[in-house]
Scaffold this active site. Structure first.
Site, PDB file in Angstrom:
ATOM      1  N   PRO A 144       0.791  -1.239   0.000  1.00 45.64           N
ATOM      2  CA  PRO A 144       0.000   0.000   0.000  1.00 45.64           C
ATOM      3  C   PRO A 144       0.824   1.291   0.000  1.00 45.64           C
ATOM      4  O   PRO A 144       0.267   2.371  -0.091  1.00 45.64           O
ATOM      5  CB  PRO A 144      -0.818  -0.109   1.286  1.00 45.64           C
ATOM      6  CG  PRO A 144       0.005  -0.967   2.182  1.00 45.64           C
ATOM      7  CD  PRO A 144       0.730  -1.931   1.299  1.00 45.64           C
ATOM      8  N   GLU A 164       3.087  -1.552  -8.827  1.00 46.24           N
ATOM      9  CA  GLU A 164       2.101  -2.442  -8.201  1.00 46.24           C
ATOM     10  C   GLU A 164       1.189  -2.984  -9.290  1.00 46.24           C
ATOM     11  O   GLU A 164       0.499  -2.241  -9.970  1.00 46.24           O
ATOM     12  CB  GLU A 164       1.274  -1.673  -7.157  1.00 46.24           C
ATOM     13  CG  GLU A 164       0.205  -2.512  -6.495  1.00 46.24           C
ATOM     14  CD  GLU A 164       0.718  -3.812  -5.870  1.00 46.24           C
ATOM     15  OE1 GLU A 164       0.169  -4.879  -6.217  1.00 46.24           O
ATOM     16  OE2 GLU A 164       1.644  -3.762  -5.043  1.00 46.24           O
ATOM     17  N   CYS A 267       5.963 -10.671   4.977  1.00 46.62           N
ATOM     18  CA  CYS A 267       5.395 -10.586   6.337  1.00 46.62           C
ATOM     19  C   CYS A 267       4.823 -11.944   6.738  1.00 46.62           C
ATOM     20  O   CYS A 267       3.775 -12.039   7.354  1.00 46.62           O
ATOM     21  CB  CYS A 267       4.344  -9.480   6.422  1.00 46.62           C
ATOM     22  SG  CYS A 267       3.073  -9.595   5.175  1.00 46.62           S
TER      23      CYS A 267
END
Length: 336
Positions: A144, A164, A267
């Site tokens: 983001p 992106e 992550c």
């Protein structure tokens, strides 16, 4: 106080209801094997959002002094107090040991936000990248946009290419950059929607530094998949992620100039998406070397809990109570 208690209980009920057993069972099996005893304490943090912590990254382009005073009153302190190999004074991030979230700022056209809320561990890939003024930078999977914003807090790139592929996430990325970066500087930023796997062929040897914050199985959010079908599908597709990550990395290395460095991050705790992908790259590309980031890890070991036994070019942040940052895997490579 009563209102906040009411909200907390409402959140508590909502979050407890949403814990997805299918995902938890899958993680239980995999991470007990991969993390051993550590998994129990990590699981306790991941499954209990009320102990999650949020850091506050200040925006140097729209900074008000009262904000820092307010943060200190609220119990926040500057992060990264150790002697870091790379820590620009312009990068200011505040953390506190207590869980909870500072109020987010809404997007307003033409008005810059003063801060960005994020997981403090997500700044480690940016610090590992060591961006300097005038360098050409590629953020390959940028949405983001938190890491892109952090890079611009550190230095003024020559060219900054934020990419992106996903349409919705690309719009989100654009909005983030517009919310944090002022007019003259925003002209240095190119936002594209290219397939990252083709970037190396489209932009060969064009960048000094590349960040690959790869699409991964996001352990934190997957545990709260409200739809069992979606969760099951995610777990099936999880097996395909290492192949995509490897292709993105290979493409990123093609886009990197000789002598340039690349940081790979995810992550997830998953070894298949972390160390295994990096080992595959190191074994299949003769012009790539690992870069030691153990000094950085040592400097922040008070603030983050790391998995022991990792190699010097990689680290894995494990969430624990009071230091509920991560999961975050970081590895650094150099192209010869």
């Amino acid at each position: 106080f009563l209102l906040s208690l009411k909200l907390e209980n409402k959140t508590k009920g909502k979050l407890q209801k949403q814990l997805c057993q299918v995902v938890l069972d899958h993680f239980e099996k995999q991470y007990t094997t991969e993390l051993g005893d550590k998994w129990t304490s990590v699981r306790d943090v991941l499954t209990y959002p009320l102990c999650w912590q949020y850091a506050i990254l200040l925006n140097k382009f729209s900074q008000s002094t009262p904000l820092e005073s307010t943060l200190r009153v609220e119990g926040y302190r500057p992060a990264f107090q150790g002697s870091m190999p790379y820590l620009p004074s312009s990068l200011k991030c505040y953390i506190r040991s207590n869980p909870g979230r500072f109020p987010a700022q809404k997007h307003q056209a033409g008005k810059l936000k003063e801060y960005y809320l994020l997981n403090a561990a997500s700044l480690l890939p940016v610090l590992a990248l060591e961006v300097k003024d005038g360098e050409d930078i590629l953020d390959l999977c940028a949405a983001p946009g938190g890491k892109s914003v952090a890079i611009l807090q550190c230095a003024y790139p020559g060219q900054f290419h934020c990419n992106e592929y996903d349409d919705l996430r690309s719009r989100w990325l654009k909005q983030t950059i517009e919310s944090f970066i002022p007019d003259p500087l925003i002209n240095l930023v190119t936002v594209s929607k290219l397939d990252g796997r083709q970037m190396g062929d489209l932009k060969p040897e064009l960048y000094d530094k590349v960040l690959v914050d790869a699409p991964c199985s996001n352990d934190k959010s997957w545990l709260f998949s409200s739809d069992i079908q979606q969760a099951t599908l995610r777990l099936i597709q999880r097996k395909e992620l290492p192949s995509l990550q490897f292709q993105l990395l290979r493409s990123a290395l093609k886009a990197l100039r000789p002598g340039g460095s690349l940081v790979y991050s995810t992550c997830t705790l998953s070894k298949a998406e972390n160390s295994d992908v990096i080992n595959l790259i190191l074994n299949s590309c003769s012009n790539v070397l690992p870069v030691d980031i153990s000094e950085m890890a040592k400097a922040v070991s008070q603030e983050f809990a790391f998995l022991s036994g990792m190699q010097q070019h990689e680290l894995l942040v494990l969430p624990e109570k009071g230091r509920a940052w991560g999961p975050m895997y970081v590895a650094k490579l150099k192209k010869m």
